[in-house]
Design an enzyme around this catalytic site. Structure first.
Site, short mmCIF file in Angstrom:
data_model
loop_
_atom_site.label_atom_id
_atom_site.label_comp_id
_atom_site.label_asym_id
_atom_site.label_seq_id
_atom_site.Cartn_x
_atom_site.Cartn_y
_atom_site.Cartn_z
N HIS A 164 -47.09 -73.37 -70.71
CA HIS A 164 -47.32 -73.78 -69.33
C HIS A 164 -46.04 -74.32 -68.69
O HIS A 164 -45.51 -73.70 -67.80
CB HIS A 164 -48.46 -74.80 -69.20
CG HIS A 164 -49.76 -74.34 -69.75
ND1 HIS A 164 -50.37 -73.18 -69.34
CD2 HIS A 164 -50.56 -74.85 -70.72
CE1 HIS A 164 -51.50 -73.00 -70.00
NE2 HIS A 164 -51.64 -73.99 -70.85
N HIS A 224 -50.23 -66.56 -75.95
CA HIS A 224 -51.06 -67.78 -75.97
C HIS A 224 -52.52 -67.44 -75.81
O HIS A 224 -52.94 -66.90 -74.78
CB HIS A 224 -50.63 -68.74 -74.88
CG HIS A 224 -51.23 -70.12 -75.03
ND1 HIS A 224 -50.95 -70.92 -76.12
CD2 HIS A 224 -52.08 -70.82 -74.26
CE1 HIS A 224 -51.60 -72.07 -75.99
NE2 HIS A 224 -52.30 -72.03 -74.87
N HIS A 251 -48.26 -77.13 -76.07
CA HIS A 251 -48.60 -77.31 -74.66
C HIS A 251 -47.72 -78.41 -74.10
O HIS A 251 -47.56 -79.47 -74.72
CB HIS A 251 -50.05 -77.79 -74.51
CG HIS A 251 -51.11 -76.80 -74.85
ND1 HIS A 251 -52.17 -77.11 -75.66
CD2 HIS A 251 -51.29 -75.51 -74.47
CE1 HIS A 251 -52.98 -76.07 -75.76
NE2 HIS A 251 -52.46 -75.07 -75.05
N ASP A 269 -54.52 -67.28 -72.57
CA ASP A 269 -55.00 -68.65 -72.70
C ASP A 269 -56.52 -68.73 -72.82
O ASP A 269 -57.10 -68.44 -73.86
CB ASP A 269 -54.48 -69.47 -71.54
CG ASP A 269 -54.62 -70.97 -71.74
OD1 ASP A 269 -55.22 -71.39 -72.75
OD2 ASP A 269 -54.14 -71.76 -70.91
N GLU A 293 -48.64 -79.43 -68.41
CA GLU A 293 -49.54 -78.51 -67.72
C GLU A 293 -50.11 -79.11 -66.45
O GLU A 293 -50.26 -78.42 -65.44
CB GLU A 293 -50.69 -78.09 -68.64
CG GLU A 293 -51.65 -77.10 -68.01
CD GLU A 293 -52.78 -76.69 -68.94
OE1 GLU A 293 -53.62 -75.88 -68.51
OE2 GLU A 293 -52.84 -77.16 -70.09
N GLN A 343 -62.61 -69.58 -76.28
CA GLN A 343 -62.87 -69.91 -74.88
C GLN A 343 -63.34 -68.70 -74.07
O GLN A 343 -63.88 -68.86 -72.97
CB GLN A 343 -61.64 -70.56 -74.25
CG GLN A 343 -61.37 -71.95 -74.81
CD GLN A 343 -60.15 -72.63 -74.21
OE1 GLN A 343 -59.62 -72.20 -73.18
NE2 GLN A 343 -59.70 -73.70 -74.84
N ARG A 366 -62.54 -79.17 -68.85
CA ARG A 366 -62.48 -79.43 -70.28
C ARG A 366 -63.81 -79.89 -70.84
O ARG A 366 -64.14 -79.62 -72.00
CB ARG A 366 -61.40 -80.49 -70.56
CG ARG A 366 -61.03 -80.61 -72.03
CD ARG A 366 -59.84 -81.52 -72.24
NE ARG A 366 -60.16 -82.91 -71.97
CZ ARG A 366 -59.43 -83.94 -72.42
NH1 ARG A 366 -58.35 -83.73 -73.14
NH2 ARG A 366 -59.77 -85.17 -72.12
#
Length: 436
Positions: free
Chosen positions: A251, A38, A214, A302, A217, A43, A64
């Site tokens: 997750h 993942h 996802h 991630d 989570e 990011q 976020r």
């Protein structure tokens, strides 16, 4: 032990007590590279920038907003430079292949690029430059929350309708074939895709290749799902979708005992991202109970707050220890090595989630190998499974010396042969983003 490899990078034979004639002698113990199931490569650009407290209780939802600010400025060229440097860093820690959960599809206004697959092809180019194995997972993302809520401005670069996503998938089949990558796809989450959209895509897209999502989570996601459907997200998924070995449930942090049982029985892989989950304050997955039911799991990085095999696996084990106030929680029985058991589990689950012939040193598997540093005193004096325990719990990335992917050396003595060029492009991208 002699490992024989053909021109396609496949292991053809593994021979114990064999002569070394004509073979390269490894500089330390050899283990399979770990699959990374993942990744959101872009990011990595914001790693460490969301560690300033806000006005209230910080959570995934406040993090976020920083992610949306970052993503709003990234160009395709930036995305490629960031991903290439990331993939090299992952190789240097012992990962050999990655599943890129890719949803940065469109320009800053949300419009298509002239080539609708522009950013996906940038990811493929980054994988090729770094040498990491690639499973590309274009992500269907259409809504802001359960029930088909319209997306907001920060999500505009991610959004597809069903027809546009089918067109994208049609273009990526040949592109992945040319790049030697595996193609699957993903639903971002139950928040971002309606049941009707999911069913349409399940019927129209090939019934092969990995399928990721996802799920559960954060506790807010569970609460919102109950408000929408009367069911928890994991419960709804198993009641309405054909979850099987093809699926990877990313997750699954907030799974209750019944959901843990259903997930293990399905044959799906739990895609755990321990460092990111810890960084975001998501919670702790019930890995002890899940493994007790022979549940399959793998590891992802991630958001790439960490790029380390050792840190991810150590964090997974330590999270269980902290919750249970006990040690050695994920060993598969008495007198077992924790390092060996969690590494083996992550190898098998990761290979399944990526849909690639990796994760073992055996005939028919890709020769994707980590050579640990035999000159290190800890490695030099360790035997058998203690080698993995020393690496994962005491040494970390500095134990990784050489990394081979599909029969080709990509890291030698801790270096990639394109380090300078890759680092320069990455620095240019980060400097530009830092000005905004």
């Amino acid at each position: 032990m002699r490992i024989e490899i053909d021109g396609a990078g496949l292991i053809t034979a593994v021979k114990p007590n064999a002569p070394s004639d004509g073979a390269e002698i490894a500089a330390g113990p050899v283990v399979p590279t770990l699959p990374n199931l993942h990744s959101h490569a872009f990011q990595r650009a914001m790693a460490g920038l969301a560690e300033v407290s806000g006005a209230g209780n910080d959570s995934f939802w406040t993090w976020r907003e920083e992610m949306y600010r970052t993503v709003g400025e990234i160009t395709p060229e930036d995305a490629q430079a960031i991903a290439t440097r990331l993939y090299v860093d992952l190789l240097k820690s012992g990962f050999g292949a990655i599943a890129e959960f890719h949803y940065l599809h469109h320009d800053k206004s949300g419009a298509l690029y002239a080539d609708r697959a522009e950013t996906s092809k940038r990811i493929l180019a980054a994988a090729e430059a770094s040498g990491i194995g690639m499973t590309l997972l274009p992500v269907f993302y259409a809504h802001a929350n359960f029930g088909g809520i319209a997306p907001h401005e920060g999500q505009r670069r991610f959004i597809h309708d069903v027809d546009g996503f089918e067109r994208l998938m049609g273009e990526l089949g040949p592109a992945c074939g040319q790049a030697g990558a595996t193609l699957g796809y993903a639903f971002h989450s139950l928040r971002a895709a309606t049941p009707e959209e999911m069913n349409t895509l399940l019927a129209s897209l090939p019934n092969s290749g990995p399928l990721h999502i996802h799920i559960a989570e954060q506790q807010k996601e569970v609460d919102d799902s109950i408000a929408w459907s009367g069911k928890r997200p994991m419960q709804w998924l198993f009641d309405h979708m054909p979850v099987d070995e093809r699926w990877c449930l990313i997750h699954a942090t907030h799974a209750n005992p019944t959901e843990v049982e259903r997930m293990a029985a399905s044959g799906a892989v739990a895609g755990l991202c321990p460092a990111t989950e810890a960084n975001l304050g998501d919670g702790i997955f019930e890995a002890v109970a899940y493994r007790g039911r022979q549940g399959r799991l793998g590891i992802g990085t991630d958001s790439h707050i960490s790029t380390s095999v050792a840190e991810e696996l150590r964090t997974l084990e330590y999270s269980q220890r902290l919750r249970d106030e006990r040690r050695n929680r994920l060993a598969d029985g008495p007198h077992r090595s924790v390092g060996r058991d969690i590494y083996d589990a992550a190898l098998a689950g990761g290979a399944q989630a990526l849909g690639q012939p990796i994760g073992a040193i055996a005939p028919g598997k890709l020769a994707s190998l980590v050579v640990l540093d035999g000159d290190d005193a800890f490695i030099d004096t360790a035997k058998n499974d203690a080698i993995l325990d020393r690496w994962l719990f005491a040494l970390g990335d500095r134990a990784v010396r050489d990394v081979m992917v599909a029969g080709q050396w990509r890291i030698r003595e801790g270096r990639h042969d394109q380090d300078e060029t890759i680092n320069a492009a990455f620095k240019t991208a980060i400097r530009k983003l830092a000005r905004h």
